[in-house]
Write a protein that holds these residues in place. Structure first.
Motif, short mmCIF file in Angstrom:
data_model
loop_
_atom_site.label_atom_id
_atom_site.label_comp_id
_atom_site.label_asym_id
_atom_site.label_seq_id
_atom_site.Cartn_x
_atom_site.Cartn_y
_atom_site.Cartn_z
N ARG A 127 37.49 28.63 51.56
CA ARG A 127 36.42 29.71 51.93
C ARG A 127 35.81 29.89 50.56
O ARG A 127 36.33 29.55 49.37
CB ARG A 127 37.43 31.02 52.12
N VAL A 128 34.64 30.50 50.81
CA VAL A 128 33.67 30.59 49.77
C VAL A 128 34.39 31.99 49.04
O VAL A 128 34.63 33.12 49.61
CB VAL A 128 32.33 31.01 50.34
N LEU A 129 34.15 32.06 47.56
CA LEU A 129 35.01 33.14 47.10
C LEU A 129 33.76 34.06 46.31
O LEU A 129 33.02 33.64 45.56
CB LEU A 129 35.64 32.38 45.64
N PRO A 130 33.87 35.34 46.67
CA PRO A 130 32.97 36.40 46.33
C PRO A 130 33.49 36.72 44.75
O PRO A 130 34.42 36.92 44.57
CB PRO A 130 33.43 37.56 47.20
N MET A 131 32.47 36.69 43.91
CA MET A 131 32.85 37.05 42.48
C MET A 131 32.47 38.35 42.18
O MET A 131 32.91 38.96 41.04
CB MET A 131 31.85 35.81 41.81
N GLU A 132 32.05 39.30 42.91
CA GLU A 132 31.42 40.47 42.53
C GLU A 132 32.93 41.27 42.04
O GLU A 132 33.96 41.55 43.18
CB GLU A 132 30.89 41.24 43.68
N GLY A 133 32.92 41.80 41.05
CA GLY A 133 34.23 42.68 40.54
C GLY A 133 35.48 41.74 40.13
O GLY A 133 36.45 42.20 39.81
N VAL A 134 35.27 40.56 40.22
CA VAL A 134 36.32 39.64 39.73
C VAL A 134 35.85 38.91 38.46
O VAL A 134 35.00 38.07 38.41
CB VAL A 134 36.54 38.38 40.97
N GLU A 135 36.48 39.34 37.44
CA GLU A 135 36.18 38.76 36.25
C GLU A 135 36.58 37.63 35.79
O GLU A 135 35.97 36.69 35.06
CB GLU A 135 37.02 39.75 35.11
N THR A 319 43.04 43.74 45.76
CA THR A 319 41.78 44.15 44.88
C THR A 319 42.03 45.94 44.37
O THR A 319 41.60 46.07 43.31
CB THR A 319 40.73 43.99 45.72
N GLN A 320 42.42 46.63 45.51
CA GLN A 320 42.49 48.14 45.01
C GLN A 320 43.58 48.40 43.81
O GLN A 320 43.36 48.93 43.06
CB GLN A 320 42.94 48.74 46.14
N TRP A 321 44.61 47.55 43.80
CA TRP A 321 45.58 47.47 43.07
C TRP A 321 45.37 47.24 41.66
O TRP A 321 45.69 47.86 40.66
CB TRP A 321 47.02 46.89 43.37
N ILE A 322 44.32 46.27 41.43
CA ILE A 322 43.72 45.74 40.33
C ILE A 322 43.12 46.86 39.76
O ILE A 322 43.11 47.11 38.44
CB ILE A 322 43.26 44.31 40.55
N LYS A 323 42.24 47.38 40.54
CA LYS A 323 41.30 48.26 39.94
C LYS A 323 42.11 49.48 39.77
O LYS A 323 41.79 50.34 38.42
CB LYS A 323 40.33 49.04 40.99
N ASP A 324 43.49 50.01 40.09
CA ASP A 324 44.06 51.15 39.87
C ASP A 324 44.96 50.80 38.52
O ASP A 324 45.76 51.57 38.10
CB ASP A 324 44.75 51.66 41.13
N GLY A 325 44.91 49.61 38.28
CA GLY A 325 45.83 49.15 37.40
C GLY A 325 47.57 49.00 37.86
O GLY A 325 48.34 49.10 36.67
N LYS A 326 47.54 48.96 38.93
CA LYS A 326 49.02 48.66 39.57
C LYS A 326 49.40 47.14 39.23
O LYS A 326 50.70 46.96 39.50
CB LYS A 326 49.11 49.43 40.85
N ILE A 327 48.64 46.46 39.08
CA ILE A 327 48.96 44.87 38.63
C ILE A 327 48.11 44.46 37.58
O ILE A 327 47.10 44.69 37.33
CB ILE A 327 48.32 44.00 40.09
#
Length: 369
Positions: A127-135, A319-327
């Motif tokens: 799959r093609v990887l979306p990089m928006e929001g992925v550092e 993705t949400q857990w990364i944003k929330d600092g849970k991971i």
């Protein structure tokens, strides 16, 4: 002008009996792996094919069974001369497939190669990887990779827990291989999503114990399986027998036996891996099967691809857990350089999985992004 690339690829040199170690002496005539150079040409692409440059390789214990299969229902195995299978991340350099345009970053089966041609029929899970929001691109092998997705399904499908259900909170978890790619993700999900009462995290050596305890200091009790008093320490950490609600096992063998003693009646074991026996089948004997009966335990095995249709759901949560600092993305991987002349180290980097060389996901860097 048509593209032509001199690529390096590792292939299988000699067969190994299933369940036994590979010969990692690459100078030996009996070495398991051999490095070859091949020329890949854009002109050889057929309709639907792509030519990619590998950037990162995923290192997975399961590759041992992809290479030398002990069960043809799981993997067909590899014949001498064939490429060593591996998942990875890469960049499309040439394409005859509109779904994978030139310049796209993708996840796919890259094999142990600097570059490879992927045929149309081999692109099923690419799959093609979306990089928006992925550092960082390598996140797609760690916090957004297959091991993170595996951890997600361990909780939501195999342990049958739901974060919105209060009854799924406050449980006691036992996690073996807790410093590894799947285990470290499970520690964080148990602590930060399901509000675990306690997490007994088994890891190898004082440094790894400190690592797993740092992931959730308030609830994680690390136990060193290399300690001579491991059995007693594990029992003490759990607070005695019949105390654990969920056991996420990545190791098998002796640790699975001991873990069964700690389980509450009617509790659940999720069998994710059995790395203790990947190079020594004698370690895979299950001696405590009677506890499955007397405690009426549920023992569930899993393969990630059984859940392929629900991957978008998993990625959404992760993705949400990364944003929330849970991971914690900063501690999620060990990245080892194998660019240029260091590509010769690819097999020994992978073999480090079986010798405790990594915390989090072990990733090999093959080319610059």
């Amino acid at each position: 002008m048509s593209l032509s690339i001199n690529a390096k690829q590792w292939v299988l040199k000699t067969q190994t009996e299933p369940g036994h170690p590979f010969n990692m002496d690459l100078s030996s005539p009996e070495a398991s792996f051999e490095l070859k150079e091949v020329t890949l040409k854009e002109d050889s692409l057929q309709d639907g094919d792509i030519l990619i440059e590998t950037i990162y390789l995923s290192n997975d214990p399961a590759q041992k069974f992809w290479i030398i299969s002990a069960d043809k229902n799981y993997a067909a195995g590899v014949a001498p001369g064939e490429p060593i299978p591996a998942r990875g991340l890469g960049k499309v350099l040439a394409s005859k497939n509109t779904n994978f345009p030139v310049g796209a970053l993708i996840s796919a089966q890259t094999n142990w190669s600097t570059h490879t041609i992927i045929r149309k029929e081999q692109l099923g899970v690419a799959r093609v990887l979306p990089m928006e929001g992925v550092e960082q691109l390598w996140w797609y092998l760690s916090v957004l990779g297959g091991t993170a997705v595996t951890a997600y399904f361990i909780f939501y499908r195999y342990a049958d827990l739901q974060d919105c259900n209060p009854e799924s909170h406050g449980k006691t978890f036992l996690i073996s291989g807790a410093a590894g790619a799947v285990g470290s993700m499970c520690v964080q999900i148990a602590a930060n999503v399901f509000k675990a009462k306690k997490i007994i995290a088994i890891a190898g050596g004082p440094q790894k114990v400190k690592f797993v305890e740092s992931l959730a200091p308030s609830v994680v009790v690390g136990v060193d399986y290399k300690d001579p008093k491991f059995n007693e320490n594990l029992l003490e950490a759990a607070g005695g027998e019949n105390t654990v609600d969920y056991f996420i096992d990545n190791v098998g063998g002796k640790i699975l036996d001991l873990g069964c003693n700690l389980m509450k009646p009617l509790s659940t074991i999720v069998a994710c891996g059995s790395i203790s026996g990947y190079n020594d089948p004698s370690q895979l004997v299950f001696k405590n099967y009677v506890s499955v009966i007397t405690k009426r335990l549920t023992l569930r095995g899993l393969l990630l691809m059984d859940n392929y249709d629900k991957f978008p759901e998993a990625y959404s949560h992760l993705t949400q857990w990364i944003k929330d600092g849970k991971i914690d993305k900063t501690t999620s991987a060990t990245i080892v350089d194998a660019t240029n002349d260091k590509f010769v180290n690819v097999p020994t980097i992978w073999d480090g999985l079986f010798h405790g060389k990594n915390t989090g996901k072990l990733i090999t860097k093959v080319n610059e992004e």
